[in-house]
Design a protein around this motif. Structure first.
Motif: not given
Length: 543
Positions: A396-401, A503-508
């Motif tokens: 995954l992109p480092w900036i996103q995580t 990853y975004l969905i799990h985060f939200l």
């Protein structure tokens, strides 16, 4: 044509610095690249003079005759090479001309077996035969590899309808057809096309292009040239001017009209051709790269600008390396030209980037990203390539995580209006610059709250060059309310897009828990409303 020419002060040959060039391949073996001068035979490693290191927010140098600015050099230039061959080497037999042209093509392809454009005395002594100058242009495939092409482009990366439009066009031919040739001297002699396309320290009295008869447009074009000279330190700046303020003024003046945008780029092509000042030349290419982040040329002029930029771009050099300013001048120009190529592709007629008037911070970022790749505004694959050296095993992109973790670290689950309330613009810009340098902020003894990483996270999704959910699925997404059909769409996405979206969905989902919603006032519907425009982009141009 055979008369001896005065020897220039000196020229930087490729031989001077070949052992220090960051070449991606091994195609060079000591021959010159852009110069007809003999190899340097002295000691040392060539002329390593870095560009000016003036802070961009400081006032511009009000005295253009400063010692640094007076440093004058005859720089190697593909345009100079072509004009020399066209002017002095129009002789030669047919087979010889053919072999020379083939040599030029092989040089561009990285198969250098002889000096580019070497003309023998024998060929100069045989009149009546014209020798075509070697082609210094890389092919479209070299300019935009398949990985860099926008989706939907054809085999050449241009698509069917735009193929004819995107064919490269020589700037000399465009100039002969479109330049507003100026007069000079007491006999009002018309200037030649070559003179019109060569650097000048003087102001212009008429626009470079034949614009409309509107006096206001003509005045704007003349003032535009003065601003370009001020940015390049070829003209005295007014008190209070900074590099960023001059760049914004240039972009603001040229942006409203297509003719003025083309006028700007013709002026920049002129001022970066046969420019004897190293620092001025670097500034000119820097300004062109900044303008190409926000100002698109017309579809008519775009192929000509593409041709001009490609003349200065050597595909055999690595596309990214550290401390560009310390490399020889021809390597620096090649790097700037490569950046200009990519930005032209993305803001041009087939690109996604839209024209806009930037802020001071955005101009500064556009300048910094010339020399340092950014994790913002690129494709997901480019972001992953950027972090490959530091994090080779990350999926995954480092900036996103990192930004997602920082939202939670700063108590985002207990922050009312998280993802809806805007953060302070300066704090967001500061964090963006730090993360672009892989510098993770330390929140001890700071007033930064969860809104800052939350706003920056949305910005990262929104600025992806290709949307997280590709355009091909836009209609299906907005017309689907069935969860099973939504999952089918997600399963069709490219692997990296699928991982990032999951990853975004799990985060939200962590923010959709009732206990959290009672604090944030952001339920699943509100979260979807905020994030949907950052993941999907409407393909229609109708407001």
């Amino acid at each position: 044509a055979t008369a001896p020419k005065p020897k220039p002060r000196y020229q930087i040959s490729y031989y001077d610095t070949v052992s220090h060039s960051p070449s991606a391949g091994s195609g060079y073996h000591g021959q010159q690249l852009y110069s007809n001068t003999p190899p340097y035979s002295g000691h040392g490693h060539g002329h390593h003079v870095p560009p000016p290191s003036v802070p961009h927010q400081q006032q511009l140098n009000l005295d253009p005759s400063d010692a640094k600015q007076k440093q004058s050099q005859t720089l190697p230039s593909p345009n100079r090479q072509i004009s020399r061959l066209a002017g002095a080497g129009h002789q030669g037999s047919g087979p010889a001309a053919s072999s020379k042209e083939e040599t030029g093509h092989n040089t561009v392809a990285g198969q250098q077996q002889a000096t580019v454009g070497t003309v023998t005395p024998a060929s100069l002594s045989r009149p009546g035969h014209k020798m075509a100058p070697p082609s210094l242009k890389p092919t479209i495939q070299q300019i935009f590899p398949p990985s860099e092409r926008a989706p939907g482009m054809g085999g050449l990366g241009l698509g069917g309808p735009t193929l004819a439009c995107m064919k490269e066009c020589d700037i000399e031919k465009f100039a002969a057809d479109n330049l507003n040739l100026h007069s000079k001297g007491i006999f009002r002699k018309k200037a030649s096309v070559r003179d019109m396309l060569s650097w000048t320290a003087e102001a212009i009295s008429r626009p470079m292009l034949a614009l409309s008869r509107d006096k206001a447009d003509k005045k704007t074009a003349i003032e535009l040239f003065k601003l370009v000279q001020i940015y390049m330190a070829d003209r005295k700046a007014r008190i209070g001017m900074t590099l960023n303020s001059v760049a914004i003024e240039i972009i603001g003046a040229s942006l409203p009209q297509q003719q003025l945008r083309d006028e700007l780029y013709v002026q920049l092509c002129r001022q970066t051709t046969e420019n004897p000042k190293r620092d001025s030349l670097i500034r000119g290419w820097e300004l062109m790269a900044i303008c190409l982040s926000y100002v698109p040329p017309s579809p008519t002029f775009q192929p000509t600008l593409l041709n001009y930029v490609n003349r200065h771009r050597d595909p055999s050099f690595a596309t990214g390396f550290l401390e560009v300013s310390k490399w020889p001048i021809h390597v620096q120009i090649s790097h700037y030209a490569t950046v200009c190529c990519r930005r032209l592709d993305r803001i041009g007629s087939s690109g996604r980037r839209m024209a806009k008037k930037p802020t001071v911070d955005e101009v500064e970022q556009a300048r910094q990203q010339i020399l340092r790749n950014s994790m913002f505004g690129n494709t997901l694959s480019e972001v992953m390539d950027l972090q490959k050296e530091k994090f080779p095993f990350r999926k995954l992109p480092w900036i996103q995580t990192t930004l997602s973790e920082h939202v939670l670290l700063l108590n985002g689950k207990q922050t009312e209006g998280i993802f809806r309330v805007s953060a302070d613009v300066d704090e967001v810009g500061c964090m963006k610059n730090r993360l672009d340098r892989w510098d993770v902020p330390d929140y001890k003894n700071t007033l930064v709250d969860a809104h800052t990483p939350a706003s920056l996270l949305k910005l990262w999704y929104r600025e992806l060059y290709d949307p997280l959910i590709p355009d091909a699925y836009y209609e299906d997404c907005v017309n689907t309310e069935d969860p099973d059909k939504a999952k089918e769409i997600v399963n069709k996405l490219p692997e990296i897009n699928q991982l990032v979206l999951t990853y975004l969905i799990h985060f939200l989902q962590q923010f959709a828990i009732p206990e959290v919603v009672s604090c944030t006032k952001m339920d699943s519907s509100n979260l979807a409303m905020v994030f949907a425009p950052n993941c999907l982009r409407c393909t229609s141009e109708d407001p």
